[in-house]
Design a protein around this motif. Structure first.
Motif, PDB file in Angstrom:
ATOM      1  N   ALA A  24      55.531  -9.665  -7.190  1.00  0.00           N
ATOM      2  CA  ALA A  24      55.202  -8.314  -7.644  1.00  0.00           C
ATOM      3  C   ALA A  24      56.421  -7.392  -7.546  1.00  0.00           C
ATOM      4  O   ALA A  24      56.688  -6.605  -8.451  1.00  0.00           O
ATOM      5  N   THR A  25      57.167  -7.515  -6.447  1.00  0.00           N
ATOM      6  CA  THR A  25      58.371  -6.703  -6.275  1.00  0.00           C
ATOM      7  C   THR A  25      59.384  -7.000  -7.368  1.00  0.00           C
ATOM      8  O   THR A  25      59.971  -6.086  -7.958  1.00  0.00           O
ATOM      9  N   LEU A  26      59.600  -8.288  -7.647  1.00  0.00           N
ATOM     10  CA  LEU A  26      60.532  -8.664  -8.713  1.00  0.00           C
ATOM     11  C   LEU A  26      60.095  -8.097 -10.063  1.00  0.00           C
ATOM     12  O   LEU A  26      60.918  -7.562 -10.815  1.00  0.00           O
ATOM     13  N   MET A  27      58.820  -8.211 -10.358  1.00  0.00           N
ATOM     14  CA  MET A  27      58.306  -7.712 -11.641  1.00  0.00           C
ATOM     15  C   MET A  27      58.466  -6.195 -11.742  1.00  0.00           C
ATOM     16  O   MET A  27      58.924  -5.680 -12.779  1.00  0.00           O
ATOM     17  N   LEU A  28      58.103  -5.485 -10.699  1.00  0.00           N
ATOM     18  CA  LEU A  28      58.209  -4.026 -10.723  1.00  0.00           C
ATOM     19  C   LEU A  28      59.670  -3.583 -10.823  1.00  0.00           C
ATOM     20  O   LEU A  28      59.995  -2.650 -11.573  1.00  0.00           O
ATOM     21  N   ASP A  29      60.553  -4.245 -10.088  1.00  0.00           N
ATOM     22  CA  ASP A  29      61.979  -3.923 -10.166  1.00  0.00           C
ATOM     23  C   ASP A  29      62.512  -4.157 -11.573  1.00  0.00           C
ATOM     24  O   ASP A  29      63.285  -3.350 -12.104  1.00  0.00           O
ATOM     25  N   GLU A  30      62.117  -5.270 -12.168  1.00  0.00           N
ATOM     26  CA  GLU A  30      62.577  -5.598 -13.515  1.00  0.00           C
ATOM     27  C   GLU A  30      62.077  -4.574 -14.535  1.00  0.00           C
ATOM     28  O   GLU A  30      62.821  -4.139 -15.416  1.00  0.00           O
ATOM     29  N   MET A  31      60.819  -4.171 -14.406  1.00  0.00           N
ATOM     30  CA  MET A  31      60.272  -3.172 -15.335  1.00  0.00           C
ATOM     31  C   MET A  31      60.962  -1.821 -15.158  1.00  0.00           C
ATOM     32  O   MET A  31      61.260  -1.137 -16.144  1.00  0.00           O
ATOM     33  N   GLU A  32      61.242  -1.433 -13.927  1.00  0.00           N
ATOM     34  CA  GLU A  32      61.943  -0.177 -13.672  1.00  0.00           C
ATOM     35  C   GLU A  32      63.345  -0.218 -14.254  1.00  0.00           C
ATOM     36  O   GLU A  32      63.813   0.736 -14.878  1.00  0.00           O
ATOM     37  N   ASP A  33      64.022  -1.347 -14.067  1.00  0.00           N
ATOM     38  CA  ASP A  33      65.366  -1.522 -14.613  1.00  0.00           C
ATOM     39  C   ASP A  33      65.344  -1.399 -16.133  1.00  0.00           C
ATOM     40  O   ASP A  33      66.206  -0.755 -16.734  1.00  0.00           O
ATOM     41  N   GLU A  34      64.359  -2.015 -16.761  1.00  0.00           N
ATOM     42  CA  GLU A  34      64.242  -1.952 -18.221  1.00  0.00           C
ATOM     43  C   GLU A  34      64.023  -0.513 -18.688  1.00  0.00           C
ATOM     44  O   GLU A  34      64.633  -0.069 -19.670  1.00  0.00           O
ATOM     45  N   LEU A  35      63.180   0.235 -17.991  1.00  0.00           N
ATOM     46  CA  LEU A  35      62.951   1.638 -18.349  1.00  0.00           C
ATOM     47  C   LEU A  35      64.232   2.459 -18.223  1.00  0.00           C
ATOM     48  O   LEU A  35      64.520   3.317 -19.074  1.00  0.00           O
ATOM     49  N   GLU A  36      65.010   2.184 -17.192  1.00  0.00           N
ATOM     50  CA  GLU A  36      66.275   2.899 -17.012  1.00  0.00           C
ATOM     51  C   GLU A  36      67.244   2.600 -18.145  1.00  0.00           C
ATOM     52  O   GLU A  36      67.908   3.497 -18.661  1.00  0.00           O
ATOM     53  N   TRP A  37      67.329   1.320 -18.553  1.00  0.00           N
ATOM     54  CA  TRP A  37      68.207   0.961 -19.666  1.00  0.00           C
ATOM     55  C   TRP A  37      67.745   1.614 -20.961  1.00  0.00           C
ATOM     56  O   TRP A  37      68.567   2.118 -21.738  1.00  0.00           O
ATOM     57  N   GLN A  38      66.440   1.605 -21.214  1.00  0.00           N
ATOM     58  CA  GLN A  38      65.927   2.244 -22.426  1.00  0.00           C
ATOM     59  C   GLN A  38      66.256   3.729 -22.447  1.00  0.00           C
ATOM     60  O   GLN A  38      66.660   4.273 -23.478  1.00  0.00           O
ATOM     61  N   ALA A  39      66.094   4.390 -21.310  1.00  0.00           N
ATOM     62  CA  ALA A  39      66.408   5.812 -21.232  1.00  0.00           C
ATOM     63  C   ALA A  39      67.895   6.051 -21.477  1.00  0.00           C
ATOM     64  O   ALA A  39      68.277   6.973 -22.204  1.00  0.00           O
TER      65      ALA A  39
END
Length: 74
Positions: A24-39
């Motif tokens: 779960a931590t890996l998934m949440l970190d990955e999703m947060e990272d993706e949102l940061e890149w998109q922004a």
């Protein structure tokens, strides 16, 4: 929910709680990272378009050299 994600959750649900938390931590970190890149890319999109136009113009006018990986300095 996508079938593959459902399958992943079903398999993860059979693991011990500590491993589930790691996943779960890996998934949440990955999703947060993706949102940061998109922004970041959305903020920089205009600048990236300018750079791309400049590079295309340089290529069109013969102002670039081909990239030959074997000839790059180490």
């Amino acid at each position: 929910m996508a079938t593959l994600l459902e399958k992943a959750f079903e398999r993860a649900a059979k693991l011990p709680a500590a491993e589930q938390d790691q996943i779960a931590t890996l998934m949440l970190d990955e999703m947060e990272d993706e949102l940061e890149w998109q922004a970041k890319f959305s903020r920089d999109a205009v600048k990236l378009d300018e750079i791309a136009r400049d590079v295309r113009a340089q290529i069109l006018h013969g102002e670039t050299l081909p990239l030959i990986p074997d000839e790059l300095p180490e």
